[in-house]
Enzyme design. Structure first.
Site, PDB file in Angstrom:
ATOM      1  N   ASP A  51       0.839  -1.207   0.000  1.00 24.90           N
ATOM      2  CA  ASP A  51       0.000   0.000   0.000  1.00 24.90           C
ATOM      3  C   ASP A  51       0.874   1.257   0.000  1.00 24.90           C
ATOM      4  O   ASP A  51       0.370   2.373  -0.071  1.00 24.90           O
ATOM      5  CB  ASP A  51      -1.014  -0.010   1.144  1.00 24.90           C
ATOM      6  CG  ASP A  51      -0.368   0.005   2.517  1.00 24.90           C
ATOM      7  OD1 ASP A  51       0.871  -0.061   2.617  1.00 24.90           O
ATOM      8  OD2 ASP A  51      -1.126   0.075   3.514  1.00 24.90           O
ATOM      9  N   SER A  52       2.202   1.062   0.034  1.00 24.15           N
ATOM     10  CA  SER A  52       3.119   2.181  -0.237  1.00 24.15           C
ATOM     11  C   SER A  52       2.836   2.772  -1.616  1.00 24.15           C
ATOM     12  O   SER A  52       3.204   3.915  -1.903  1.00 24.15           O
ATOM     13  CB  SER A  52       4.580   1.726  -0.154  1.00 24.15           C
ATOM     14  OG  SER A  52       4.777   0.547  -0.917  1.00 24.15           O
ATOM     15  N   ASP A  90      -1.420  -6.360  -0.496  1.00 25.59           N
ATOM     16  CA  ASP A  90      -1.476  -5.638   0.786  1.00 25.59           C
ATOM     17  C   ASP A  90      -2.902  -5.152   1.003  1.00 25.59           C
ATOM     18  O   ASP A  90      -3.411  -4.357   0.197  1.00 25.59           O
ATOM     19  CB  ASP A  90      -0.523  -4.433   0.675  1.00 25.59           C
ATOM     20  CG  ASP A  90       0.112  -4.058   1.990  1.00 25.59           C
ATOM     21  OD1 ASP A  90      -0.164  -4.722   3.004  1.00 25.59           O
ATOM     22  OD2 ASP A  90       0.909  -3.097   1.993  1.00 25.59           O
ATOM     23  N   LYS A 120      -1.284  -9.439   2.930  1.00 27.17           N
ATOM     24  CA  LYS A 120      -0.547  -8.899   4.091  1.00 27.17           C
ATOM     25  C   LYS A 120      -1.466  -7.991   4.899  1.00 27.17           C
ATOM     26  O   LYS A 120      -2.221  -7.200   4.311  1.00 27.17           O
ATOM     27  CB  LYS A 120       0.683  -8.112   3.623  1.00 27.17           C
ATOM     28  CG  LYS A 120       1.493  -7.545   4.799  1.00 27.17           C
ATOM     29  CD  LYS A 120       2.870  -7.052   4.385  1.00 27.17           C
ATOM     30  CE  LYS A 120       2.886  -5.650   3.850  1.00 27.17           C
ATOM     31  NZ  LYS A 120       2.427  -4.616   4.801  1.00 27.17           N
ATOM     32  N   GLU A 122      -1.404  -5.480   8.638  1.00 27.13           N
ATOM     33  CA  GLU A 122      -0.506  -4.857   9.612  1.00 27.13           C
ATOM     34  C   GLU A 122      -0.990  -5.104  11.037  1.00 27.13           C
ATOM     35  O   GLU A 122      -2.191  -5.172  11.288  1.00 27.13           O
ATOM     36  CB  GLU A 122      -0.407  -3.348   9.330  1.00 27.13           C
ATOM     37  CG  GLU A 122       0.242  -3.058   7.994  1.00 27.13           C
ATOM     38  CD  GLU A 122       0.546  -1.576   7.785  1.00 27.13           C
ATOM     39  OE1 GLU A 122       0.277  -0.758   8.694  1.00 27.13           O
ATOM     40  OE2 GLU A 122       1.056  -1.249   6.706  1.00 27.13           O
ATOM     41  N   GLU A 189       9.404  -3.995  10.424  1.00 28.82           N
ATOM     42  CA  GLU A 189       9.852  -2.716   9.854  1.00 28.82           C
ATOM     43  C   GLU A 189      10.367  -1.773  10.944  1.00 28.82           C
ATOM     44  O   GLU A 189       9.707  -1.588  11.985  1.00 28.82           O
ATOM     45  CB  GLU A 189       8.678  -2.055   9.103  1.00 28.82           C
ATOM     46  CG  GLU A 189       9.036  -0.690   8.517  1.00 28.82           C
ATOM     47  CD  GLU A 189       8.050  -0.155   7.492  1.00 28.82           C
ATOM     48  OE1 GLU A 189       7.102  -0.878   7.116  1.00 28.82           O
ATOM     49  OE2 GLU A 189       8.236   1.002   7.058  1.00 28.82           O
TER      50      GLU A 189
HETATM   51  O1  KIV Z   1       3.510  -1.107   1.651  1.00 32.01           O
HETATM   52  C1  KIV Z   1       4.695  -1.513   1.600  1.00 32.01           C
HETATM   53  O2  KIV Z   1       5.428  -1.265   0.644  1.00 32.01           O
HETATM   54  C2  KIV Z   1       5.183  -2.286   2.737  1.00 32.01           C
HETATM   55  C3  KIV Z   1       6.652  -2.604   2.775  1.00 32.01           C
HETATM   56  C4  KIV Z   1       7.380  -1.411   3.224  1.00 32.01           C
HETATM   57  C5  KIV Z   1       6.933  -3.785   3.597  1.00 32.01           C
HETATM   58  O3  KIV Z   1       4.437  -2.615   3.603  1.00 32.01           O
END
Ligand code: KIV
Length: 288
Positions: A51-52, A90, A120, A122, A189
């Protein structure tokens, strides 16, 4: 295809074998078809459509606003560019926390519509329960502990976590609770390397670090950070392996200069008419 990339899909068992053999696992983000092809060709093991993307490709100022539909569009494009690496989707903020049913519905969309291998989520709040529900429904899960950008405000901002012994224990307990819930993989992280070193021997599952030192089973970085594409600030742990932004600006500036200077397009960049057709066109125009 590179020498690193036989065209069979990696499995979770392959990752466990790498962990057991002490062979570092390489994970990276990607957000579209060409970046997926690039990371595949480079021979990475796991691709995360993080989600970056909210910040790196969609221009939001945090990861919080990105929607499930936006993430799915990017994830589907990455799926089309990948063969060998495992693909992780994510789940964005607000798409899984409220109930097991909500988490399941969102995760199933990532699997059915975008073909991800794992999802994924969090740490924080309801995450351990949601992870267990997903795993019980047969969905492989990646947990994310330490600095978790979706809940950065409640962690005191974008800052390293686990810097005191008590705070380190919280990170370790988050990781162990997710492992007990059945997750297949953990991302950790922005924690001191001592925290990763203390956690790693307690885990059966692979641990992937980002800003967490060298004691994890593998590393993950954001594609735009490691290639120097993103103009925004980068965290202390990022190492830049290329200046793609600089090269891109120079390339576009050279194009702009040639258009303005009349050098582009040259004759070799154009098409010609068949013999005699240009003259006939002039006659047709003159006859009008
Ligand atoms: O969203 C993302 O890119 C991440 C990585 C930094 C692990 O969660």
């Amino acid at each position: 295809m590179s020498a690193h990339a036989p065209m069979t899909r990696l499995t979770l068992r392959d990752l466990s074998a790498k962990k057991d053999a002490g062979e570092p696992i390489v994970m990276v983000t990607a957000y579209d078809y060409p970046s997926a092809q690039i990371v595949e060709e480079a021979g990475v093991d796991i691709v995360l459509v993080g989600d970056s993307a909210a910040m790196t490709v969609l221009g939001y100022d945090s990861t919080v606003p990105v929607t499930t539909d936006e993430m799915l569009m990017l994830t589907k494009a990455v799926r089309r560019g990948l063969t060998r690496p495992l693909l992780v989707g994510d789940l964005p903020f607000g798409s899984y926390e409220a109930s097991d049913e909500r988490a399941l519905a969102t995760a199933q969309r990532f699997i059915k519509e975008a073909g991800v291998d794992l999802v994924k989520i969090e740490r924080g709040g309801t995450t351990v329960d949601r992870a267990r529900a997903l795993v019980n429904a047969g969905i492989p899960v990646v947990g994310h502990v330490g600095l978790t950008p979706q809940t950065a405000t409640s962690l005191g901002g974008y800052r390293a976590q686990g810097r005191t012994a008590e705070a380190a224990l919280t990170v370790i307990d988050d990781a162990l609770a997710l492992q007990d819930a059945g997750v297949s993989l953990l991302v950790i992280e922005a924690v001191p390397s001592e925290v990763t070193a203390a956690l790693a021997p307690l885990l059966r599952i692979p641990l992937i670090g980002i800003g967490a030192g060298a004691d994890a089973d593998g590393q993950v970085l954001v594609f735009h950070d490691l290639l120097g594409i993103y103009a925004g600030g980068v965290a202390k742990f990022v190492k830049r392996y290329a200046d793609v932004r600089g090269v891109s600006i120079a390339g576009v500036a050279a194009y702009a200069g040639e258009v303005r200077g009349g050098e582009y397009p040259a004759p070799e960049h154009g098409y010609g008419m068949a013999d005699g057709e240009a003259a006939r066109l002039q006659e047709l125009l003159a006859a009008r």
